[in-house]
Enzyme design. Sequence first.
Site, PDB file in Angstrom:
ATOM      1  CG  HIS A 135      41.684 -30.677  15.768  1.00 25.35           C
ATOM      2  ND1 HIS A 135      40.552 -30.174  16.183  1.00 25.35           N
ATOM      3  CD2 HIS A 135      41.871 -29.735  14.762  1.00 25.35           C
ATOM      4  CE1 HIS A 135      40.125 -28.982  15.950  1.00 25.35           C
ATOM      5  NE2 HIS A 135      41.004 -28.547  14.985  1.00 25.35           N
ATOM      6  CG  HIS A 138      38.167 -28.928  24.730  1.00 27.57           C
ATOM      7  ND1 HIS A 138      38.506 -27.490  24.564  1.00 27.57           N
ATOM      8  CD2 HIS A 138      37.820 -29.060  23.623  1.00 27.57           C
ATOM      9  CE1 HIS A 138      38.262 -27.007  23.520  1.00 27.57           C
ATOM     10  NE2 HIS A 138      37.676 -28.124  22.813  1.00 27.57           N
ATOM     11  CG  ASP A 198      35.343 -34.924  18.587  1.00 30.10           C
ATOM     12  OD1 ASP A 198      35.993 -34.121  19.116  1.00 30.10           O
ATOM     13  OD2 ASP A 198      34.657 -34.702  17.721  1.00 30.10           O
TER      14      ASP A 198
HETATM   15  C1  SDX Z   1      38.283 -31.096  19.411  1.00 28.41           C
HETATM   16  O1  SDX Z   1      40.599 -26.761  20.305  1.00 28.41           O
HETATM   17  C2  SDX Z   1      39.429 -27.097  20.163  1.00 28.41           C
HETATM   18  O2  SDX Z   1      38.426 -26.024  20.182  1.00 28.41           O
HETATM   19  C3  SDX Z   1      39.097 -28.274  19.441  1.00 28.41           C
HETATM   20  C4  SDX Z   1      37.565 -28.641  19.250  1.00 28.41           C
HETATM   21  C5  SDX Z   1      37.096 -27.890  18.181  1.00 28.41           C
HETATM   22  O3  SDX Z   1      35.858 -27.504  18.299  1.00 28.41           O
HETATM   23  O4  SDX Z   1      37.824 -27.379  17.328  1.00 28.41           O
HETATM   24  O5  SDX Z   1      36.721 -28.706  20.402  1.00 28.41           O
HETATM   25  C6  SDX Z   1      37.449 -30.057  18.838  1.00 28.41           C
HETATM   26  O6  SDX Z   1      39.599 -31.319  19.093  1.00 28.41           O
HETATM   27  C7  SDX Z   1      37.926 -31.732  20.667  1.00 28.41           C
HETATM   28  C8  SDX Z   1      38.830 -32.443  21.530  1.00 28.41           C
HETATM   29  C9  SDX Z   1      38.774 -33.949  20.599  1.00 28.41           C
HETATM   30  N1  SDX Z   1      39.899 -34.800  21.113  1.00 28.41           N
HETATM   31  C10 SDX Z   1      39.820 -35.876  21.747  1.00 28.41           C
HETATM   32  O7  SDX Z   1      38.730 -36.312  22.539  1.00 28.41           O
HETATM   33  C11 SDX Z   1      41.066 -36.768  22.060  1.00 28.41           C
HETATM   34  C12 SDX Z   1      41.334 -37.119  23.606  1.00 28.41           C
HETATM   35  N2  SDX Z   1      41.727 -35.737  24.055  1.00 28.41           N
HETATM   36  C13 SDX Z   1      43.218 -35.572  24.491  1.00 28.41           C
HETATM   37  O8  SDX Z   1      43.974 -35.818  23.315  1.00 28.41           O
HETATM   38  C14 SDX Z   1      43.254 -34.165  25.015  1.00 28.41           C
HETATM   39  O9  SDX Z   1      42.257 -34.036  25.891  1.00 28.41           O
HETATM   40  C15 SDX Z   1      43.422 -32.991  24.181  1.00 28.41           C
HETATM   41  C16 SDX Z   1      44.368 -32.963  23.071  1.00 28.41           C
HETATM   42  C17 SDX Z   1      42.005 -32.709  23.686  1.00 28.41           C
HETATM   43  C18 SDX Z   1      43.663 -31.849  25.208  1.00 28.41           C
HETATM   44  O10 SDX Z   1      44.924 -32.174  25.766  1.00 28.41           O
HETATM   45  P1  SDX Z   1      45.852 -31.305  26.793  1.00 28.41           P
HETATM   46  O11 SDX Z   1      45.939 -29.865  26.502  1.00 28.41           O
HETATM   47  O12 SDX Z   1      46.976 -32.196  27.305  1.00 28.41           O
HETATM   48  O13 SDX Z   1      44.950 -31.607  28.165  1.00 28.41           O
HETATM   49  P2  SDX Z   1      45.306 -31.012  29.486  1.00 28.41           P
HETATM   50  O14 SDX Z   1      46.330 -30.071  29.539  1.00 28.41           O
HETATM   51  O15 SDX Z   1      43.941 -30.745  30.130  1.00 28.41           O
HETATM   52  O16 SDX Z   1      45.845 -32.623  30.286  1.00 28.41           O
HETATM   53  C19 SDX Z   1      45.941 -32.606  31.596  1.00 28.41           C
HETATM   54  C20 SDX Z   1      46.009 -33.983  32.221  1.00 28.41           C
HETATM   55  C21 SDX Z   1      47.370 -34.517  31.415  1.00 28.41           C
HETATM   56  O17 SDX Z   1      47.900 -35.564  32.560  1.00 28.41           O
HETATM   57  P3  SDX Z   1      49.009 -34.958  33.408  1.00 28.41           P
HETATM   58  O18 SDX Z   1      50.277 -34.708  32.643  1.00 28.41           O
HETATM   59  O19 SDX Z   1      48.540 -33.829  34.134  1.00 28.41           O
HETATM   60  O20 SDX Z   1      48.963 -36.471  34.159  1.00 28.41           O
HETATM   61  O21 SDX Z   1      45.165 -34.788  31.457  1.00 28.41           O
HETATM   62  C22 SDX Z   1      45.585 -35.848  30.732  1.00 28.41           C
HETATM   63  C23 SDX Z   1      46.869 -35.046  30.184  1.00 28.41           C
HETATM   64  O22 SDX Z   1      47.860 -36.355  29.823  1.00 28.41           O
HETATM   65  N3  SDX Z   1      44.516 -36.039  29.766  1.00 28.41           N
HETATM   66  C24 SDX Z   1      43.956 -37.144  29.288  1.00 28.41           C
HETATM   67  C25 SDX Z   1      43.163 -36.847  28.177  1.00 28.41           C
HETATM   68  N4  SDX Z   1      43.088 -35.422  28.077  1.00 28.41           N
HETATM   69  C26 SDX Z   1      44.249 -35.029  28.774  1.00 28.41           C
HETATM   70  N5  SDX Z   1      44.115 -38.315  29.972  1.00 28.41           N
HETATM   71  C27 SDX Z   1      43.434 -39.234  29.194  1.00 28.41           C
HETATM   72  N6  SDX Z   1      42.464 -39.236  28.501  1.00 28.41           N
HETATM   73  C28 SDX Z   1      42.378 -37.949  27.873  1.00 28.41           C
HETATM   74  N7  SDX Z   1      41.688 -37.941  26.857  1.00 28.41           N
END
Ligand code: SDX
Length: 391
Positions: free
Chosen positions: A229, A268, A326
Amino acid sequence: KTGMFTFDPGFLATASCESKITFIDGDLGMLYYRGYPIEQLAEKCDYLEVCYLLLNGELPNAAQRTEFVRGIMRHNMLHDQLFSLFKGFRRDAHPMAVMVGVVGALSAFYHDSLDITNAEHRRISAHRLIAKLPTIAAQAYRYSKGLPFSYPKNGLTYAENFMHMMFSTPCEEYKVNPVLARALDRIFTLHADHEQNASTSTVRLAGSSGANPFACIAAGIACLWGPSHGGANEAVLKMLDEIGSADNVAEFMDGVKDKRYKLMGFGHRVYKNMDPRAAIMKETCDEVLRELGLQDDPKFKLAMALEKIALEDPYFVERKLYPNVDFYSGIVLSAIGIPVSMFTPIFALARTVGWIAHWTEMIADPQQKIGRPRQLYTGAERRDVAPVSDR
Ligand code: SDX
């Protein structure tokens, strides 16, 4: 359908609450605060105008703006006894640990605005939190560096005051570069609110029990701390340092595809298109690096190389993984001279207005009840306790 916004039935089934504050369209990459596109707010308003908008539902006119800014500035100092609380922490405590502790402790100092049924108390608490968070964040940094505590200087803008409190010393006033201060102010605006993200939902759930606003914001800060986050901008810089150079990008990307690590700053929960804030942040990044003559900054070039590869690579395209807010904010903050440990505290101080706007919206609703999420039980069937000799 509400006005220009339409929601499909599936979406409505997942909605945890109703709100008039922020609208996100994750597929189209749109973000509106009180109906205004984030692109226009970032370009035409400063952060305190956006605070007024989020709290009151309308942008202020000149007189309202002057009054609001004065109202915030008169609350930006801390009760003197609070400085002893900072001294209770180890010098190497993460500033987020200090912020959780000190913000929660505000409820032990400001008894005159804790009656959540009183609209005037709610207003004063909201102003106190918006005003004091930068002061608290700056003192957490100074304490970690062994610097004497500093005081706000009214007449500076909100962002200028934060930089002054962070970097001025008794021997020398910090000279604020207005281009950098404007960039920091824009970062505050881009982080001000974001609908029901994890930390805002935490504030709402804590507030639904009737807890005081200072305790609720401390809960929001604790939730934001996580690397998935608010901790992501700090994690992006650490990731860039670990990759080191463009030569190592291919190997790193293999590690991401093998799920050994995440591409921090990408992906996201809601945006399945470019996070509109990332596009603005990228422009701000260009502006700041040009101002500082750092266009060839290796970290920025490495980030650009990562972004280019990710936007073209089927692994990321199929998963709709785009840069989020970010990805660039850490590079901008680093270029401005903000230490990495202060990235998430800056996100927290900027998001405080969003948290308190949602808290106020919920508390002011006479129908609101305590939050009580339910669960699907998948544990053991009913069974009887055996004597310990038979277990
Ligand atoms: C913020 O909610 C908000 O609004 C938050 C925020 C705010 O203003 O409050 O916008 C701020 O928190 C932005 C996000 C910051 N976090 C990061 O940048 C950390 C890296 N991002 C990941 O941890 C991830 O993208 C999340 C936690 C943000 C979202 O995770 P999800 O919900 O699991 O993402 P998804 O369901 O879209 O994933 C789909 C696929 C999955 O792989 P498969 O199981 O399909 O093989 O994409 C993969 C995920 O494992 N994936 C990633 C990835 N994010 C998702 N793989 C590599 N790198 C990534 N960053």
